[in-house]
Design a protein around this motif. Structure first.
Motif, PDB file in Angstrom:
ATOM      1  N   GLU A 176       5.158  16.248 -15.882  1.00 45.44           N
ATOM      2  CA  GLU A 176       5.806  17.559 -16.042  1.00 45.44           C
ATOM      3  C   GLU A 176       6.238  18.128 -14.697  1.00 45.44           C
ATOM      4  O   GLU A 176       7.305  18.721 -14.573  1.00 45.44           O
ATOM      5  N   TYR A 177       5.396  17.938 -13.686  1.00 42.48           N
ATOM      6  CA  TYR A 177       5.709  18.457 -12.353  1.00 42.48           C
ATOM      7  C   TYR A 177       6.994  17.820 -11.818  1.00 42.48           C
ATOM      8  O   TYR A 177       7.912  18.515 -11.370  1.00 42.48           O
ATOM      9  N   ILE A 178       7.080  16.499 -11.886  1.00 41.89           N
ATOM     10  CA  ILE A 178       8.280  15.812 -11.381  1.00 41.89           C
ATOM     11  C   ILE A 178       9.487  16.199 -12.231  1.00 41.89           C
ATOM     12  O   ILE A 178      10.580  16.415 -11.704  1.00 41.89           O
ATOM     13  N   GLY A 179       9.278  16.332 -13.537  1.00 44.21           N
ATOM     14  CA  GLY A 179      10.358  16.740 -14.435  1.00 44.21           C
ATOM     15  C   GLY A 179      10.957  18.075 -14.024  1.00 44.21           C
ATOM     16  O   GLY A 179      12.174  18.255 -14.026  1.00 44.21           O
ATOM     17  N   GLU A 180      10.090  19.003 -13.661  1.00 38.85           N
ATOM     18  CA  GLU A 180      10.576  20.318 -13.229  1.00 38.85           C
ATOM     19  C   GLU A 180      11.325  20.226 -11.906  1.00 38.85           C
ATOM     20  O   GLU A 180      12.332  20.891 -11.701  1.00 38.85           O
ATOM     21  N   GLN A 181      10.815  19.376 -11.002  1.00 36.42           N
ATOM     22  CA  GLN A 181      11.489  19.197  -9.714  1.00 36.42           C
ATOM     23  C   GLN A 181      12.875  18.570  -9.909  1.00 36.42           C
ATOM     24  O   GLN A 181      13.823  18.920  -9.221  1.00 36.42           O
ATOM     25  N   GLU A 182      12.952  17.638 -10.871  1.00 38.88           N
ATOM     26  CA  GLU A 182      14.231  16.968 -11.148  1.00 38.88           C
ATOM     27  C   GLU A 182      15.317  17.973 -11.528  1.00 38.88           C
ATOM     28  O   GLU A 182      16.486  17.771 -11.238  1.00 38.88           O
ATOM     29  N   GLU A 183      14.901  19.043 -12.210  1.00 35.94           N
ATOM     30  CA  GLU A 183      15.868  20.051 -12.657  1.00 35.94           C
ATOM     31  C   GLU A 183      16.521  20.770 -11.482  1.00 35.94           C
ATOM     32  O   GLU A 183      17.587  21.364 -11.627  1.00 35.94           O
ATOM     33  N   THR A 184      15.884  20.738 -10.324  1.00 37.26           N
ATOM     34  CA  THR A 184      16.391  21.514  -9.188  1.00 37.26           C
ATOM     35  C   THR A 184      17.438  20.745  -8.386  1.00 37.26           C
ATOM     36  O   THR A 184      18.046  21.310  -7.484  1.00 37.26           O
ATOM     37  N   VAL A 185      17.596  19.454  -8.683  1.00 37.70           N
ATOM     38  CA  VAL A 185      18.586  18.687  -7.896  1.00 37.70           C
ATOM     39  C   VAL A 185      19.751  18.212  -8.761  1.00 37.70           C
ATOM     40  O   VAL A 185      19.695  18.260  -9.972  1.00 37.70           O
ATOM     41  N   ALA A 238      17.319  18.668  -2.610  1.00 34.30           N
ATOM     42  CA  ALA A 238      16.486  17.479  -2.518  1.00 34.30           C
ATOM     43  C   ALA A 238      15.032  17.860  -2.744  1.00 34.30           C
ATOM     44  O   ALA A 238      14.633  18.999  -2.499  1.00 34.30           O
ATOM     45  N   PHE A 239      14.254  16.909  -3.242  1.00 34.99           N
ATOM     46  CA  PHE A 239      12.810  17.128  -3.287  1.00 34.99           C
ATOM     47  C   PHE A 239      12.095  15.811  -3.079  1.00 34.99           C
ATOM     48  O   PHE A 239      12.668  14.729  -3.279  1.00 34.99           O
ATOM     49  N   THR A 240      10.832  15.901  -2.672  1.00 38.52           N
ATOM     50  CA  THR A 240      10.012  14.714  -2.447  1.00 38.52           C
ATOM     51  C   THR A 240       8.687  14.875  -3.171  1.00 38.52           C
ATOM     52  O   THR A 240       8.075  15.937  -3.125  1.00 38.52           O
ATOM     53  N   PHE A 241       8.290  13.819  -3.850  1.00 36.25           N
ATOM     54  CA  PHE A 241       6.977  13.760  -4.489  1.00 36.25           C
ATOM     55  C   PHE A 241       6.174  12.719  -3.727  1.00 36.25           C
ATOM     56  O   PHE A 241       6.648  11.608  -3.502  1.00 36.25           O
ATOM     57  N   ASP A 242       4.968  13.065  -3.312  1.00 35.32           N
ATOM     58  CA  ASP A 242       4.165  12.177  -2.480  1.00 35.32           C
ATOM     59  C   ASP A 242       2.731  12.159  -3.009  1.00 35.32           C
ATOM     60  O   ASP A 242       2.067  13.197  -3.053  1.00 35.32           O
ATOM     61  N   THR A 243       2.262  10.973  -3.393  1.00 33.86           N
ATOM     62  CA  THR A 243       0.910  10.910  -3.966  1.00 33.86           C
ATOM     63  C   THR A 243      -0.166  11.321  -2.951  1.00 33.86           C
ATOM     64  O   THR A 243      -1.252  11.724  -3.352  1.00 33.86           O
ATOM     65  N   SER A 254       0.838  -1.206   0.000  1.00 34.17           N
ATOM     66  CA  SER A 254       0.000   0.000   0.000  1.00 34.17           C
ATOM     67  C   SER A 254       0.867   1.248   0.000  1.00 34.17           C
ATOM     68  O   SER A 254       0.400   2.327  -0.327  1.00 34.17           O
ATOM     69  N   LEU A 255       2.141   1.095   0.354  1.00 40.28           N
ATOM     70  CA  LEU A 255       3.073   2.221   0.307  1.00 40.28           C
ATOM     71  C   LEU A 255       4.339   1.792  -0.429  1.00 40.28           C
ATOM     72  O   LEU A 255       4.943   0.771  -0.099  1.00 40.28           O
ATOM     73  N   LEU A 256       4.708   2.589  -1.417  1.00 41.31           N
ATOM     74  CA  LEU A 256       5.919   2.325  -2.197  1.00 41.31           C
ATOM     75  C   LEU A 256       6.835   3.531  -2.049  1.00 41.31           C
ATOM     76  O   LEU A 256       6.430   4.655  -2.324  1.00 41.31           O
ATOM     77  N   GLU A 257       8.032   3.276  -1.545  1.00 42.58           N
ATOM     78  CA  GLU A 257       8.964   4.389  -1.337  1.00 42.58           C
ATOM     79  C   GLU A 257      10.194   4.212  -2.217  1.00 42.58           C
ATOM     80  O   GLU A 257      10.899   3.207  -2.126  1.00 42.58           O
ATOM     81  N   LEU A 258      10.425   5.210  -3.055  1.00 44.02           N
ATOM     82  CA  LEU A 258      11.584   5.200  -3.946  1.00 44.02           C
ATOM     83  C   LEU A 258      12.506   6.308  -3.505  1.00 44.02           C
ATOM     84  O   LEU A 258      12.062   7.433  -3.282  1.00 44.02           O
ATOM     85  N   SER A 259      13.783   5.994  -3.380  1.00 43.96           N
ATOM     86  CA  SER A 259      14.685   7.096  -3.096  1.00 43.96           C
ATOM     87  C   SER A 259      15.987   6.956  -3.859  1.00 43.96           C
ATOM     88  O   SER A 259      16.479   5.860  -4.109  1.00 43.96           O
TER      89      SER A 259
END
Lengths: 122, 177
Positions: B168-177, B139-144, B21-26
């Motif tokens: 697109e949202y995650i893509g933009e966040q990726e640019e910041t790290v 660093a950034f975190t995306f959380d459903t 029920s929870l998937l954590e990717l880091s």
């Protein structure tokens, strides 16, 4: 920049249409194989292309979903199209450039793209 | 697999299949070491299955007797001088950790993480997915759960429009790290 505000706008738009996708009888399903074999062969861009086209055309009667290994790994990426009342159509060796034609011809205009099917490949 | 992001997409399918029920990717990039962790609270593996799980002749799928997901990831990590470790407890979950020497010539590019995370969420819209990417630059975190809070209970994360937004949202966040 993408913002949560935009997501809110999507929600408001969607709420007016909620239920349409699942409840209609003419719901078409597209299933993309996303197991190791599919992913290694390039299934992710194919899945993306289907989602993009369905979104762009605003096709409310199409559901795009994912599944595991379909069983013919050498023909991946594979997508199956289920139109109610018709036989399942299996498209093989797909890439993102092939997807708009499948969406336009098959999902919208009900014409199977025969040259991309498993029957043509085998 | 040409990209690490494709390995992540592939291995995370195991978590989904394990009924998590929870998937954590880091992803953590520090001092030339890239560490990727895929953790779930799915059904877990027995000690016997765990011991054999990176053997290509061990698999849960029913269409073939061969499963290459974890063996390929282990090979990719070891080719860079890194390693793969897996911890699992029945009923608790599984954690897969792969370490890559990022400066090694055989280290694959990270690739399209936004595409991977968005595809995972789209394919398993009922699961909560948390993705954290951390480098020396930030660093950034995306959380459903945050996305769900905005979308409300009626709009599925599998909707094509939501997929585009997440990608697109995650893509933009990726640019910041």
């Amino acid at each position: 920049m993408k913002s949560l505000e935009e997501l809110k706008a999507i929600r408001e738009k969607m709420q007016k249409q909620v239920g349409l996708r699942e409840e209609s009888d003419d719901n078409i399903r597209v299933v993309v194989g996303m197991a190791t074999c599919g992913i290694a062969a390039g299934a992710r861009p194919v899945l993306e292309a289907f989602l993009q086209e369905v979104d762009k055309r605003g096709l409310k009667n199409v559901t795009v979903s994912q599944t595991g290994c379909i069983g013919v790994c050498r023909l991946e990426p594979i997508a199956e199209v289920y139109v109610p009342g018709q036989e399942k159509v299996t498209y093989v060796k797909l890439n993102a450039e092939m997807v708009p034609k499948i969406v336009a011809d098959h999902l919208v205009n009900q014409q199977v793209v025969t040259e991309y099917t498993i029957g043509a490949a085998e | 697999m040409k990209e690490l992001s494709l390995h992540i997409l592939d291995i995370a399918q195991n978590s989904i299949a394990a009924g998590c029920s929870l998937l954590e990717l880091s992803l953590t990039e520090r001092e030339g070491l890239l560490t990727l962790v895929i953790a779930d609270d799915g059904r877990g593996m027995s000690p016997d299955f765990l011991a054999a799980v990176t053997d290509p002749f061990t698999t849960t799928r029913t269409t073939r007797k061969i499963g290459l997901g974890l063996p390929l990831l282990r090979l990719a990590a070891e080719q860079t001088g890194g390693d793969l470790s897996i911890g699992s407890t029945v009923g608790v979950g599984t954690t897969v950790t792969a370490r890559f020497r990022a400066d090694h010539i055989d280290c694959p590019p990270l690739g399209d993480m936004a595409g991977t995370v968005a595809a995972l969420v789209q394919g398993a819209p009922g699961i909560e997915t948390v993705y954290t990417h951390s480098t020396g630059r930030g660093a950034f975190t995306f959380d459903t759960r945050e996305i769900r809070a905005v979308l409300g209970p009626d709009v599925s994360l599998a909707e094509p429009e939501v997929f585009q937004w997440m990608r697109e949202y995650i893509g933009e966040q990726e640019e910041t790290v």
